[in-house]
Motif scaffolding. Structure first.
Motif, PDB file in Angstrom:
ATOM      1  N   ALA A 191      -0.087  -6.134   7.385  1.00  0.00           N
ATOM      2  CA  ALA A 191       0.122  -5.591   6.050  1.00  0.00           C
ATOM      3  C   ALA A 191       0.088  -6.695   5.019  1.00  0.00           C
ATOM      4  CB  ALA A 191       1.448  -4.830   5.974  1.00  0.00           C
ATOM      5  N   GLU A 192      -0.319  -6.326   3.804  1.00  0.00           N
ATOM      6  CA  GLU A 192      -0.411  -7.263   2.689  1.00  0.00           C
ATOM      7  C   GLU A 192       0.483  -6.806   1.546  1.00  0.00           C
ATOM      8  OE1 GLU A 192      -5.075  -8.617   3.355  1.00  0.00           O
ATOM      9  OE2 GLU A 192      -4.575  -7.057   1.878  1.00  0.00           O
ATOM     10  N   SER A 193       0.865  -7.767   0.695  1.00  0.00           N
ATOM     11  CA  SER A 193       1.680  -7.449  -0.469  1.00  0.00           C
ATOM     12  C   SER A 193       1.207  -8.266  -1.660  1.00  0.00           C
ATOM     13  CB  SER A 193       3.165  -7.743  -0.200  1.00  0.00           C
ATOM     14  OG  SER A 193       3.380  -9.131  -0.036  1.00  0.00           O
ATOM     15  N   VAL A 194       1.586  -7.804  -2.869  1.00  0.00           N
ATOM     16  CA  VAL A 194       1.250  -8.530  -4.083  1.00  0.00           C
ATOM     17  C   VAL A 194       2.319  -8.256  -5.124  1.00  0.00           C
ATOM     18  CG1 VAL A 194      -0.176  -6.663  -5.022  1.00  0.00           C
ATOM     19  CG2 VAL A 194      -0.569  -9.029  -5.764  1.00  0.00           C
ATOM     20  N   THR A 247      -6.169  -5.993  -4.693  1.00  0.00           N
ATOM     21  CA  THR A 247      -6.355  -5.027  -3.612  1.00  0.00           C
ATOM     22  C   THR A 247      -5.501  -5.448  -2.420  1.00  0.00           C
ATOM     23  OG1 THR A 247      -8.621  -4.547  -4.298  1.00  0.00           O
ATOM     24  CG2 THR A 247      -8.007  -3.938  -2.054  1.00  0.00           C
ATOM     25  N   THR A 248      -4.776  -4.504  -1.878  1.00  0.00           N
ATOM     26  CA  THR A 248      -3.967  -4.773  -0.686  1.00  0.00           C
ATOM     27  C   THR A 248      -4.291  -3.736   0.383  1.00  0.00           C
ATOM     28  OG1 THR A 248      -2.151  -3.480  -1.654  1.00  0.00           O
ATOM     29  CG2 THR A 248      -2.050  -5.875  -1.899  1.00  0.00           C
ATOM     30  N   GLY A 249      -4.127  -4.143   1.628  1.00  0.00           N
ATOM     31  CA  GLY A 249      -4.443  -3.254   2.741  1.00  0.00           C
ATOM     32  C   GLY A 249      -3.387  -3.310   3.817  1.00  0.00           C
ATOM     33  N   ARG A 250      -3.464  -2.344   4.690  1.00  0.00           N
ATOM     34  CA  ARG A 250      -2.538  -2.281   5.818  1.00  0.00           C
ATOM     35  C   ARG A 250      -3.215  -1.530   6.955  1.00  0.00           C
ATOM     36  NH1 ARG A 250       1.029   1.658   7.644  1.00  0.00           N
ATOM     37  NH2 ARG A 250       2.770   0.860   8.886  1.00  0.00           N
ATOM     38  N   VAL A 251      -2.977  -1.988   8.187  1.00  0.00           N
ATOM     39  CA  VAL A 251      -3.476  -1.294   9.361  1.00  0.00           C
ATOM     40  C   VAL A 251      -2.408  -1.349  10.442  1.00  0.00           C
ATOM     41  CG1 VAL A 251      -4.626  -3.394  10.173  1.00  0.00           C
ATOM     42  CG2 VAL A 251      -5.339  -1.170  11.063  1.00  0.00           C
ATOM     43  N   GLY A 252      -2.181  -0.249  11.103  1.00  0.00           N
ATOM     44  CA  GLY A 252      -1.174  -0.189  12.147  1.00  0.00           C
ATOM     45  C   GLY A 252      -1.601   0.743  13.264  1.00  0.00           C
ATOM     46  N   THR A 270       0.814  -1.218   0.000  1.00  0.00           N
ATOM     47  CA  THR A 270       0.000   0.000   0.000  1.00  0.00           C
ATOM     48  C   THR A 270       0.842   1.261   0.000  1.00  0.00           C
ATOM     49  OG1 THR A 270      -0.129   0.024   2.418  1.00  0.00           O
ATOM     50  CG2 THR A 270      -1.835  -1.182   1.241  1.00  0.00           C
ATOM     51  N   ALA A 271       2.116   1.170   0.409  1.00  0.00           N
ATOM     52  CA  ALA A 271       2.952   2.367   0.490  1.00  0.00           C
ATOM     53  C   ALA A 271       3.417   2.826  -0.885  1.00  0.00           C
ATOM     54  CB  ALA A 271       4.153   2.107   1.396  1.00  0.00           C
ATOM     55  N   PHE A 272       4.059   1.918  -1.649  1.00  0.00           N
ATOM     56  CA  PHE A 272       4.617   2.297  -2.939  1.00  0.00           C
ATOM     57  C   PHE A 272       4.049   1.494  -4.097  1.00  0.00           C
ATOM     58  CE2 PHE A 272       8.492   3.398  -0.265  1.00  0.00           C
ATOM     59  CZ  PHE A 272       8.168   4.745  -0.220  1.00  0.00           C
ATOM     60  N   GLY A 273       3.591   0.271  -3.833  1.00  0.00           N
ATOM     61  CA  GLY A 273       3.113  -0.573  -4.923  1.00  0.00           C
ATOM     62  C   GLY A 273       3.569  -1.996  -4.734  1.00  0.00           C
TER      63      GLY A 273
END
Length: 675
Positions: A467-470, A446-451, A138-141
């Motif tokens: 956090a998730e990645s793809v 779709t990716t998400g992140r929560v902190g 979610t930060a850069f791709g």
């Protein structure tokens, strides 16, 4: 002041007080400290590291220079959670893993590509290198779940800058570099910067060279405090060698022995890049930012690698030609709005943006048998004419990616919540010129992140995150996906420039494909998990003493593999234990003697399996590095750096038919001068 006046009258005398001046403290530059305090790697928004609900390590310009790190691997090798040097002296790519997995590279927040198979970046171009550990698309791709590396480019600052250096080192290494900049007009609305280096060198293997030319020019326009436009163009050319061609497995050889072909031993890179960055502050908390980059790259390598021993009695080994030729054109652009506001007891920062990327990548690969060679009396037979040899692979891959993303940072008292959501539409078209076929694939991810971060005190915070990645795979193969759970603590003591961090994590990668180091072909693994923890300390303890230290524990396991043959194995090239420490001590100059700075570092890499089949293992090793610098004048410094001080030698990769050793001792002497 009335009480002071009355007191003076009471004693019938006048007391004069020294003038008191109040100055605003200036931000500390990455060129003058090893401890960074802010980052944009966690969420894309500039943030205090203590407020970031993720593990971020930053290697500043000062640390890069102090250790004389001339490759990305050397820049990263004192960072916990990162494995380097597992391919030995192989200069084709930057070989490193973050938390057990290959990494994706970014420059100024825009995707560059994978480290394995990509262009080796020039560290002299960057003012800092940011390592974001863990899954965070979610930060850069797109990124692997282990983490990502973001390079921050040197740009015009509006201040006068005149730095240059000369280097001579092992293997006839000769190098000259410079970094200059200034304002163009008196008001400082226009400024420039010009950075470059030229290198003429050999490598530790016979019949090898390691030449490079790099130039980067930047122009910045700042018509007001609210608006800035920066354009940077750079050119990178490398004429090097791929690797040593290896050594017959199970025997011991000198590192300079060359069993390849002198006429077929090259590594070429020719890349041109233009980057534009625009920022504007509308006021009332609303800002706009946009970055775009175009790059045109031509690269290739050719070398002879070893196969099995054909006759132990005759000391002969089989060989094979292997070559790669590629060209890539890449355009990527990002535009975003950030809004800062407050409502009641809450403070909010919201970042929303779009990104577009268009990449065209053409690749040819050759592989064919070469004549056997006697390792006790090498007789070279010549190179391979690629123009008259049919490649075994010739493809063109066009990839388009459109993305939208949203980041939210919400602060209430000492609680800081981070939310991220990103959606990528990826279209891939692949043409196979050998078979005359075309294939395509469309992916929507779709990716998400929560902190959540809690600031216990002004200098202490704890956090937890998911956090998730793809990563898009080849056409017809499902994208690789990842997820990570992490908790950590960060401490920045008052009265000292220092940062201490600790993190514990559990990450999993699905639909996983890896490159087999023995066959150089992609293999489907399926699913792998890594559990571990990282400890890191960067501290300028006194004006004289500074320390960088780290430790990592990684417990990797392949959960699902093709036909289950690797199930339960550890991931290849991933040591369970690794650690490092670097200490700098300054001896202040007196009288006619200048400052003397002494540096010593040690890197420990625990034993690791060389491949996912866990058939062979590399033993644990400790490698020492050292640095001594002496200030001849306030503007001139002489520095001596030694990598692998004790010339430690071990098999970094191998065990199938060929062994590859780690890099040997390298000594360099550098004269730096500020004009």
């Amino acid at each position: 002041m009335a009480p002071v006046a009355a007191l003076a009258q009471a004693y019938d005398e006048v007391v004069e007080l020294d003038p008191i001046s109040v100055e605003q403290a200036e931000a500390v530059s990455d060129a003058t400290t090893i401890v960074a305090t802010t980052t944009a790697a966690g969420s894309g928004m500039p943030t205090d590291i203590l407020n970031t609900a993720s593990s971020v390590s930053i290697i500043t310009e000062k640390e890069i220079e102090r250790r004389d790190a001339t490759t990305v691997e050397q820049v990263l090798q004192y960072t916990p959670g990162i494995s380097t040097d597992y391919y030995g002296r192989d200069d084709r790519f930057d070989y490193f893993k973050i938390r057990g997995f290959d990494a994706y590279l970014y420059r100024d927040g825009l995707l560059v590509g994978e480290n394995f198979g990509g262009v080796r970046e020039e560290p002299y171009a960057f003012e800092r290198v940011e390592v974001l550990k863990g899954a965070n698309s979610t930060a850069f791709g797109v990124s692997d779940p282990g983490g990502a590396v973001n390079f921050v480019t040197k740009t015009p600052t509006g201040e006068r800058l005149r730095n240059g250096y000369l280097t001579y080192g092992s293997f006839n290494h000769k190098e000259i570099g410079f970094d200059m900049g200034d304002r163009i007009d008196e008001a400082g609305t226009l400024s420039w910067r010009f950075t470059g280096k030229m290198q003429d060198a050999e490598a530790e293997t016979d019949y090898s060279n390691d030449d490079e030319t790099f130039f980067m020019g930047g122009l910045a326009w700042r018509p007001s405090a609210a608006t800035s436009l920066t354009i940077v163009a750079d050119y990178l050319y490398r004429d090097g060698y791929p690797n040593s061609s290896g050594y017959p497995a199970g025997l011991d050889f000198e590192r300079d022995l060359f069993l390849g072909e002198p006429d077929f031993n090259y590594l070429d890179t020719d890349r041109k890049t233009v980057t534009a960055k625009f920022d504007h502050d509308f006021g009332n908390g609303l800002t706009f930012g946009s970055t775009a980059r175009y790059s045109d790259t031509k690269s290739g390598f050719g070398y002879v690698f070893l196969g099995s021993i054909t006759s132990l009695a005759d000391t002969t080994v089989s060989r094979y030609y292997f070559a790669d030729e590629g060209s890539t054109r890449d355009f990527v652009a990002d535009a975003h709005l950030m809004y800062e506001t407050a409502f009641g007891a809450f403070e909010s920062r919201t970042l929303g943006g779009i990104e577009f990327r268009d990449t065209s990548d053409e690749s040819k690969l050759w592989y064919t048998a070469a004549a056997d060679i006697d390792w006790t009396n090498p007789v070279y037979t010549g190179g391979l004419d690629l123009n008259n040899t049919t490649p075994y692979q010739h493809t063109l891959t066009d990839t388009q990616t459109q993305s939208v993303y949203l980041q939210e940072e919400l602060t209430y008292d000492r609680f800081i919540a981070n939310l991220g959501l990103r959606h990528d539409w990826i279209q891939i078209e692949q043409t196979d010129y050998l078979y005359g076929t075309q294939a395509s694939g469309d992916y929507s991810e779709t990716t998400g992140r929560v902190g959540l971060t809690y600031r216990i005190t002004d200098g202490l915070s704890v956090y937890g995150s998911y956090a998730e990645s793809v990563v898009p795979a080849s056409v017809g193969i499902e994208p690789e996906r990842g997820k990570q759970y992490e908790i950590g603590v960060k401490y920045r003591p008052a009265g000292m420039r220092a940062l201490f961090t600790a993190s514990v994590y559990d990450l999993t990668k699905f639909n996983m494909t890896v490159t087999n180091p023995n066959t150089l072909l992609e293999e489907t693994i399926g699913e792998a998990n890594v559990k571990g923890f990282d400890l890191e300390a960067k501290a300028e303890l006194t004006d004289r003493l500074s320390v960088t230290a780290g430790y990592s524990y990684l417990d990797s396991e392949i959960l699902q593999s093709d036909n289950g043959i690797y199930d339960g194995n550890q991931l290849g090239s991933v040591p369970r234990n690794s650690g490092s420490v670097w200490v700098d001590y300054l001896v202040p100059g007196q009288g006619a003697f200048g400052d003397l700075n002494l540096g010593l570092g040690a890197r420990y890499t625990g034993e690791y399996f060389r491949a996912d089949d866990n058939a062979s293992k590399t033993d644990a090793a400790v490698i020492f590095d050292a640095a001594i610098s002496y200030n001849l004048t306030d503007q001139t410094q002489l520095a001596l750096n030694v990598q692998n001080l004790l010339d430690e030698k071990h098999v970094a990769q191998g065990g199938f038919t060929t062994d590859y050793y780690n890099a040997g001792r390298y000594v360099s002497l550098t004269l730096r001068h500020a004009f």
